[in-house]
Write a protein that holds these residues in place. Structure first.
Motif, PDB file in Angstrom:
ATOM      1  N   UNK A  45       0.804  -1.230   0.000  1.00 49.57           N
ATOM      2  CA  UNK A  45       0.000   0.000   0.000  1.00 49.57           C
ATOM      3  C   UNK A  45       0.838   1.282   0.000  1.00 49.57           C
ATOM      4  N   UNK A  46       2.078   1.209   0.521  1.00 51.70           N
ATOM      5  CA  UNK A  46       2.949   2.390   0.520  1.00 51.70           C
ATOM      6  C   UNK A  46       3.662   2.585  -0.817  1.00 51.70           C
ATOM      7  N   UNK A  47       3.356   1.730  -1.808  1.00 48.60           N
ATOM      8  CA  UNK A  47       3.941   1.852  -3.139  1.00 48.60           C
ATOM      9  C   UNK A  47       5.244   1.087  -3.327  1.00 48.60           C
ATOM     10  N   UNK A  48       5.766   0.486  -2.263  1.00 50.87           N
ATOM     11  CA  UNK A  48       7.021  -0.256  -2.352  1.00 50.87           C
ATOM     12  C   UNK A  48       6.752  -1.714  -2.718  1.00 50.87           C
ATOM     13  N   UNK A  49       7.789  -2.392  -3.207  1.00 48.45           N
ATOM     14  CA  UNK A  49       7.679  -3.801  -3.601  1.00 48.45           C
ATOM     15  C   UNK A  49       7.438  -4.681  -2.380  1.00 48.45           C
ATOM     16  N   UNK A  50       6.841  -5.847  -2.595  1.00 51.43           N
ATOM     17  CA  UNK A  50       6.486  -6.788  -1.534  1.00 51.43           C
ATOM     18  C   UNK A  50       7.663  -7.144  -0.641  1.00 51.43           C
ATOM     19  N   UNK A  51       8.849  -7.303  -1.221  1.00 51.80           N
ATOM     20  CA  UNK A  51      10.004  -7.782  -0.465  1.00 51.80           C
ATOM     21  C   UNK A  51      10.550  -6.753   0.521  1.00 51.80           C
ATOM     22  N   UNK A  52      10.069  -5.516   0.448  1.00 50.00           N
ATOM     23  CA  UNK A  52      10.522  -4.505   1.403  1.00 50.00           C
ATOM     24  C   UNK A  52       9.888  -4.702   2.781  1.00 50.00           C
ATOM     25  N   UNK A  53       8.946  -5.629   2.889  1.00 48.15           N
ATOM     26  CA  UNK A  53       8.295  -5.887   4.170  1.00 48.15           C
ATOM     27  C   UNK A  53       9.276  -6.518   5.168  1.00 48.15           C
TER      28      UNK A  53
END
Length: 145
Positions: free
Chosen positions: A73-81
């Motif tokens: 939702x913040x616009x970043x890619x999934x792997x940034x979690x």
């Protein structure tokens, strides 16, 4: 004798109709079992549940309720979690049948990119989470190491 057979049948039917409260909690374990069965059929070792990855999967499942995408939702890619995750599978269930573990895993195995994640040779652990959004729909996430 007839009464005993009827009693056993009644208990069996009631057991089917009224699943224990823990039945929903077991979904993640069922997904793990089904993925490991599929991996075994391909000669791959089993993966185990990892509490860190499960927390990451829970975060992503909640995020998917507002934006169902590999983009957060913040616009970043999934792997940034998290630095712990190396691959991700998502599922969006709009009814009870779609949230059943066997249907979630089947859908992943029918998709080449999702199947590749399930069958990753160097994967040893996963995190799996279900989340029901305010819209009543369910989001299922598997994070792979």
């Amino acid at each position: 004798m007839r009464r005993a057979i009827l009693s056993v049948l009644l208990v069996f039917v009631l057991g089917i109709l009224f699943q224990p409260i823990t039945a929903k909690a077991a979904r993640e374990d069922d997904i793990l079992t089904l993925m490991n069965d599929a991996r075994a059929q391909q000669g791959l070792g089993a993966v185990s549940l990892d509490s860190t990855l499960t927390g990451v999967a829970q975060t992503r499942a909640e995020e998917c309720s507002s934006r169902f995408s590999h983009v957060r939702p913040n616009g970043k890619a999934w792997y940034t979690v998290s630095k712990s995750t190396k691959a991700e599978n998502l599922a969006h269930a709009v009814n009870d049948a779609q949230q059943k573990p066997e249907n979630v895993v089947l859908a992943w195995l029918l998709s080449p990119s999702h199947k590749a994640n399930v069958m990753r040779k160097n994967c040893t652990s996963v995190g799996i989470a279900y989340y029901q959004g305010t819209n009543g729909e369910t989001y299922i996430v598997c994070e792979f190491n």
